[in-house]
Design a protein around this motif. Sequence first.
Motif, PDB file in Angstrom:
ATOM      1  N   GLU A   1      -8.243 -12.685   6.367  1.00  0.00           N
ATOM      2  CA  GLU A   1      -9.357 -13.164   5.560  1.00  0.00           C
ATOM      3  C   GLU A   1     -10.591 -12.262   5.567  1.00  0.00           C
ATOM      4  O   GLU A   1     -11.511 -12.485   4.772  1.00  0.00           O
ATOM      5  N   PHE A   2     -10.638 -11.262   6.454  1.00  0.00           N
ATOM      6  CA  PHE A   2     -11.798 -10.366   6.509  1.00  0.00           C
ATOM      7  C   PHE A   2     -11.339  -8.915   6.494  1.00  0.00           C
ATOM      8  O   PHE A   2     -10.287  -8.576   7.050  1.00  0.00           O
ATOM      9  N   ASP A   3     -12.145  -8.068   5.870  1.00  0.00           N
ATOM     10  CA  ASP A   3     -11.863  -6.636   5.887  1.00  0.00           C
ATOM     11  C   ASP A   3     -12.091  -6.086   7.290  1.00  0.00           C
ATOM     12  O   ASP A   3     -13.030  -6.494   7.986  1.00  0.00           O
ATOM     13  N   GLU A   4     -11.257  -5.136   7.671  1.00  0.00           N
ATOM     14  CA  GLU A   4     -11.323  -4.586   9.025  1.00  0.00           C
ATOM     15  C   GLU A   4     -12.679  -3.951   9.322  1.00  0.00           C
ATOM     16  O   GLU A   4     -13.151  -3.981  10.460  1.00  0.00           O
ATOM     17  N   GLU A   5     -13.327  -3.413   8.294  1.00  0.00           N
ATOM     18  CA  GLU A   5     -14.617  -2.744   8.505  1.00  0.00           C
ATOM     19  C   GLU A   5     -15.720  -3.723   8.909  1.00  0.00           C
ATOM     20  O   GLU A   5     -16.766  -3.306   9.402  1.00  0.00           O
ATOM     21  N   HIS A   6     -15.484  -5.026   8.696  1.00  0.00           N
ATOM     22  CA  HIS A   6     -16.485  -6.034   9.044  1.00  0.00           C
ATOM     23  C   HIS A   6     -16.216  -6.677  10.401  1.00  0.00           C
ATOM     24  O   HIS A   6     -16.939  -7.584  10.808  1.00  0.00           O
ATOM     25  N   ILE A   7     -15.176  -6.204  11.084  1.00  0.00           N
ATOM     26  CA  ILE A   7     -14.744  -6.830  12.341  1.00  0.00           C
ATOM     27  C   ILE A   7     -14.989  -5.897  13.515  1.00  0.00           C
ATOM     28  O   ILE A   7     -14.634  -4.723  13.480  1.00  0.00           O
ATOM     29  N   THR A   8     -15.590  -6.450  14.584  1.00  0.00           N
ATOM     30  CA  THR A   8     -15.764  -5.723  15.842  1.00  0.00           C
ATOM     31  C   THR A   8     -15.247  -6.607  16.977  1.00  0.00           C
ATOM     32  O   THR A   8     -15.533  -7.800  17.016  1.00  0.00           O
ATOM     33  N   ILE A   9     -14.466  -6.006  17.882  1.00  0.00           N
ATOM     34  CA  ILE A   9     -13.943  -6.764  19.019  1.00  0.00           C
ATOM     35  C   ILE A   9     -14.893  -6.589  20.204  1.00  0.00           C
ATOM     36  O   ILE A   9     -15.192  -5.475  20.629  1.00  0.00           O
ATOM     37  N   GLU A  10     -15.402  -7.713  20.725  1.00  0.00           N
ATOM     38  CA  GLU A  10     -16.328  -7.691  21.845  1.00  0.00           C
ATOM     39  C   GLU A  10     -15.566  -7.542  23.168  1.00  0.00           C
ATOM     40  O   GLU A  10     -14.330  -7.643  23.218  1.00  0.00           O
ATOM     41  N   LYS A  11     -16.295  -7.301  24.259  1.00  0.00           N
ATOM     42  CA  LYS A  11     -15.671  -7.056  25.567  1.00  0.00           C
ATOM     43  C   LYS A  11     -14.849  -8.241  26.058  1.00  0.00           C
ATOM     44  O   LYS A  11     -13.845  -8.071  26.755  1.00  0.00           O
ATOM     45  N   ASP A  12     -15.283  -9.455  25.706  1.00  0.00           N
ATOM     46  CA  ASP A  12     -14.558 -10.642  26.160  1.00  0.00           C
ATOM     47  C   ASP A  12     -13.388 -10.998  25.242  1.00  0.00           C
ATOM     48  O   ASP A  12     -12.747 -12.042  25.402  1.00  0.00           O
ATOM     49  N   GLY A  13     -13.112 -10.144  24.239  1.00  0.00           N
ATOM     50  CA  GLY A  13     -11.989 -10.375  23.340  1.00  0.00           C
ATOM     51  C   GLY A  13     -12.345 -11.142  22.082  1.00  0.00           C
ATOM     52  O   GLY A  13     -11.525 -11.230  21.156  1.00  0.00           O
ATOM     53  N   PHE A  14     -13.543 -11.721  22.020  1.00  0.00           N
ATOM     54  CA  PHE A  14     -13.958 -12.440  20.819  1.00  0.00           C
ATOM     55  C   PHE A  14     -14.254 -11.446  19.698  1.00  0.00           C
ATOM     56  O   PHE A  14     -14.555 -10.272  19.946  1.00  0.00           O
ATOM     57  N   TYR A  15     -14.189 -11.931  18.471  1.00  0.00           N
ATOM     58  CA  TYR A  15     -14.418 -11.079  17.307  1.00  0.00           C
ATOM     59  C   TYR A  15     -15.828 -11.297  16.777  1.00  0.00           C
ATOM     60  O   TYR A  15     -16.282 -12.431  16.619  1.00  0.00           O
ATOM     61  N   HIS A  16     -16.517 -10.214  16.512  1.00  0.00           N
ATOM     62  CA  HIS A  16     -17.856 -10.229  15.923  1.00  0.00           C
ATOM     63  C   HIS A  16     -17.688  -9.814  14.461  1.00  0.00           C
ATOM     64  O   HIS A  16     -17.252  -8.701  14.160  1.00  0.00           O
ATOM     65  N   ILE A  17     -18.031 -10.730  13.543  1.00  0.00           N
ATOM     66  CA  ILE A  17     -17.789 -10.487  12.121  1.00  0.00           C
ATOM     67  C   ILE A  17     -19.089 -10.593  11.341  1.00  0.00           C
ATOM     68  O   ILE A  17     -19.862 -11.538  11.525  1.00  0.00           O
ATOM     69  N   THR A  18     -19.334  -9.620  10.494  1.00  0.00           N
ATOM     70  CA  THR A  18     -20.520  -9.640   9.627  1.00  0.00           C
ATOM     71  C   THR A  18     -20.053  -9.576   8.176  1.00  0.00           C
ATOM     72  O   THR A  18     -19.357  -8.645   7.776  1.00  0.00           O
ATOM     73  N   ILE A  19     -20.428 -10.581   7.395  1.00  0.00           N
ATOM     74  CA  ILE A  19     -20.042 -10.631   5.986  1.00  0.00           C
ATOM     75  C   ILE A  19     -21.185 -11.183   5.155  1.00  0.00           C
ATOM     76  O   ILE A  19     -22.091 -11.831   5.676  1.00  0.00           O
ATOM     77  N   SER A  20     -21.125 -10.917   3.859  1.00  0.00           N
ATOM     78  CA  SER A  20     -22.065 -11.513   2.909  1.00  0.00           C
ATOM     79  C   SER A  20     -21.256 -12.424   2.000  1.00  0.00           C
ATOM     80  O   SER A  20     -20.211 -12.031   1.480  1.00  0.00           O
ATOM     81  N   HIS A  21     -21.732 -13.661   1.825  1.00  0.00           N
ATOM     82  CA  HIS A  21     -20.971 -14.618   1.024  1.00  0.00           C
ATOM     83  C   HIS A  21     -21.919 -15.548   0.276  1.00  0.00           C
ATOM     84  O   HIS A  21     -23.023 -15.816   0.733  1.00  0.00           O
TER      85      HIS A  21
END
Length: 309
Positions: free
Chosen positions: A242-262
Amino acid sequence: MKISRLFQIVYILLEKKSITANELAEKFEVSVRTIYRDIETLTESGIPIYTTQGKGGGITLMDQFILNKSLLLEKEQDEILFSLQSLSVTNYPEIDEILTKLSHVFKKSDTKWIEVDFSSWGSDTKEKEYFSLFKQAILDRQIISFHYINSNGDKGFRRVLPTKLLFKDKSWYLEAFCLDKAASRIFKINRMSKIEVTDDHLEQMDNVETLSFSPPFHDDHQERADLVLRVSPEVSYRIFDEFDEEHITIEKDGFYHITISHMKGEWLYSYLLSYGNYLEVIEPTDIRKELKNRIQQMLNLYSNTKSNS
């Protein structure tokens, strides 16, 4: 429609070798002049067709012509058949007939290796049923009317000039010039109902010259939100769908940090809540607060003693 007619003319000539322009015009329900224009198009494409006058004359294909060797490469034949099969999703008229004929001409029997279906599992066929209606309205420049519900749940009646069918992000949309708003809009098809093709054409509308066909925007509204999301790795299967890879960052604890405009709206809240406790909205604060309020309302609903009795 012209492309399918051209292929069928070639197919007829391959079988009959010769036929008159009047016979072709009667078969395709067009004028003789249109048939001669089609023949000119085919000859300019390199197909050896010639015409003869007088008794016994007609339109003839040279004996040595073989469509699958003289005109198209093997790869090009496969691409044509694939494209025709893909069009079946729109219920395009005569696709099955054309596909069968070209498969015979190309001497190919394995044309059912792919099926294109944009509908969701278990959905009805409402969207498909509208394709033929929309296509004809677009080609004939006819005004259509319908009832529409936007993502905020607001209901309204619209009259529009449809200009294009769009498939984007798992859904079909209709691009049209809205006569009520005097501007281009995009409507989600599954939110349209009571669709009717009117007898009005663009040429019949008053003040046609004042219509401004600017780039369309989604009919729901234009306001957008810049979202920062924190998502659990337990739903990683959804994240990369559901999200483009360029908007996804994996944090140290394994959670995903996602930035999008909607775009903002009711749909956005429903979508974010569909992640349950696996997603947290970090920004913006107004959406974070609204989600908190909605979750509290849900909690209050299920905490109701009457419902639990």
